[in-house]
Motif scaffolding. Structure first.
Motif, PDB file in Angstrom:
ATOM      1  N   LEU A  13      -6.009  -3.123   5.311  1.00  0.00           N
ATOM      2  CA  LEU A  13      -6.008  -1.667   5.524  1.00  0.00           C
ATOM      3  C   LEU A  13      -6.252  -1.300   6.980  1.00  0.00           C
ATOM      4  O   LEU A  13      -5.842  -0.230   7.422  1.00  0.00           O
ATOM      5  CB  LEU A  13      -7.056  -0.999   4.633  1.00  0.00           C
ATOM      6  N   GLU A  14      -6.904  -2.180   7.735  1.00  0.00           N
ATOM      7  CA  GLU A  14      -7.134  -1.917   9.154  1.00  0.00           C
ATOM      8  C   GLU A  14      -5.815  -1.836   9.918  1.00  0.00           C
ATOM      9  O   GLU A  14      -5.748  -1.237  10.982  1.00  0.00           O
ATOM     10  CB  GLU A  14      -8.018  -3.017   9.755  1.00  0.00           C
ATOM     11  N   PRO A  16     -10.642  -8.018  -3.474  1.00  0.00           N
ATOM     12  CA  PRO A  16     -11.298  -7.336  -2.356  1.00  0.00           C
ATOM     13  C   PRO A  16     -10.788  -7.768  -0.982  1.00  0.00           C
ATOM     14  O   PRO A  16     -10.906  -7.020  -0.017  1.00  0.00           O
ATOM     15  CB  PRO A  16     -12.775  -7.693  -2.533  1.00  0.00           C
ATOM     16  N   ASN A  39      -9.840  -1.106  -7.296  1.00  0.00           N
ATOM     17  CA  ASN A  39      -9.506  -2.512  -7.142  1.00  0.00           C
ATOM     18  C   ASN A  39     -10.764  -3.324  -6.863  1.00  0.00           C
ATOM     19  O   ASN A  39     -11.297  -3.312  -5.764  1.00  0.00           O
ATOM     20  CB  ASN A  39      -8.497  -2.700  -6.010  1.00  0.00           C
ATOM     21  N   TYR A  63      -8.564  -5.526   1.479  1.00  0.00           N
ATOM     22  CA  TYR A  63      -9.061  -4.385   2.251  1.00  0.00           C
ATOM     23  C   TYR A  63      -9.013  -4.644   3.752  1.00  0.00           C
ATOM     24  O   TYR A  63      -8.937  -3.710   4.535  1.00  0.00           O
ATOM     25  CB  TYR A  63     -10.468  -3.990   1.800  1.00  0.00           C
ATOM     26  N   LYS A  64      -9.019  -5.901   4.177  1.00  0.00           N
ATOM     27  CA  LYS A  64      -8.882  -6.211   5.597  1.00  0.00           C
ATOM     28  C   LYS A  64      -7.506  -5.782   6.110  1.00  0.00           C
ATOM     29  O   LYS A  64      -7.352  -5.434   7.267  1.00  0.00           O
ATOM     30  CB  LYS A  64      -9.117  -7.688   5.854  1.00  0.00           C
ATOM     31  N   PHE A  71       0.869  -1.171   0.000  1.00  0.00           N
ATOM     32  CA  PHE A  71       0.000   0.000   0.000  1.00  0.00           C
ATOM     33  C   PHE A  71       0.903   1.217   0.000  1.00  0.00           C
ATOM     34  O   PHE A  71       1.943   1.230   0.660  1.00  0.00           O
ATOM     35  CB  PHE A  71      -0.881   0.031   1.249  1.00  0.00           C
ATOM     36  N   LEU A  88      -6.663   2.447  -5.044  1.00  0.00           N
ATOM     37  CA  LEU A  88      -7.417   1.526  -4.191  1.00  0.00           C
ATOM     38  C   LEU A  88      -8.895   1.467  -4.542  1.00  0.00           C
ATOM     39  O   LEU A  88      -9.506   0.401  -4.517  1.00  0.00           O
ATOM     40  CB  LEU A  88      -7.272   1.942  -2.725  1.00  0.00           C
ATOM     41  N   GLN A  89      -9.474   2.585  -4.880  1.00  0.00           N
ATOM     42  CA  GLN A  89     -10.912   2.612  -5.135  1.00  0.00           C
ATOM     43  C   GLN A  89     -11.290   1.854  -6.410  1.00  0.00           C
ATOM     44  O   GLN A  89     -12.440   1.487  -6.595  1.00  0.00           O
ATOM     45  CB  GLN A  89     -11.431   4.032  -5.205  1.00  0.00           C
TER      46      GLN A  89
END
Length: 90
Positions: free
Chosen positions: A74-75, A68, A64, A71-72, A27, A61-62
């Protein structure tokens, strides 16, 4: 069109045993907002030889939709990021 902005806030994760194999998910923040500008940045890397066949996805990112499950992750990312690179690694 060239982007003089470099990648900032780079955070990398190594995922093993995914259906796609072992992945390196990076990222990062790119100081450009439009997808077209991100595409130019990626094209520059291809021309410079810094992007190779193992790269499965790179972009904003938006946009992708293929991966999916990342995205976990990203936390766990503290700095602001707006792009992702997903590449297959040994």
């Amino acid at each position: 069109m060239t982007s003089n902005q470099g990648m900032k806030n780079v955070v990398k994760f190594r995922l093993t045993g995914t259906p796609e194999g072992n992945l390196l998910v990076s990222f990062y923040y790119l100081d450009i907002t439009s997808q077209e500008a991100v595409n130019w940045h990626i094209a520059e890397q291809l021309v410079d030889g810094r992007l190779s066949a193992p790269v499965l996805y790179e972009g904003n990112l938006q946009n992708n939709k293929v991966y999916p499950h990342i995205y976990k992750l990203l936390e766990r990312v503290e700095p602001y990021v707006n792009c992702v690179r997903i590449e297959r690694v040994p």
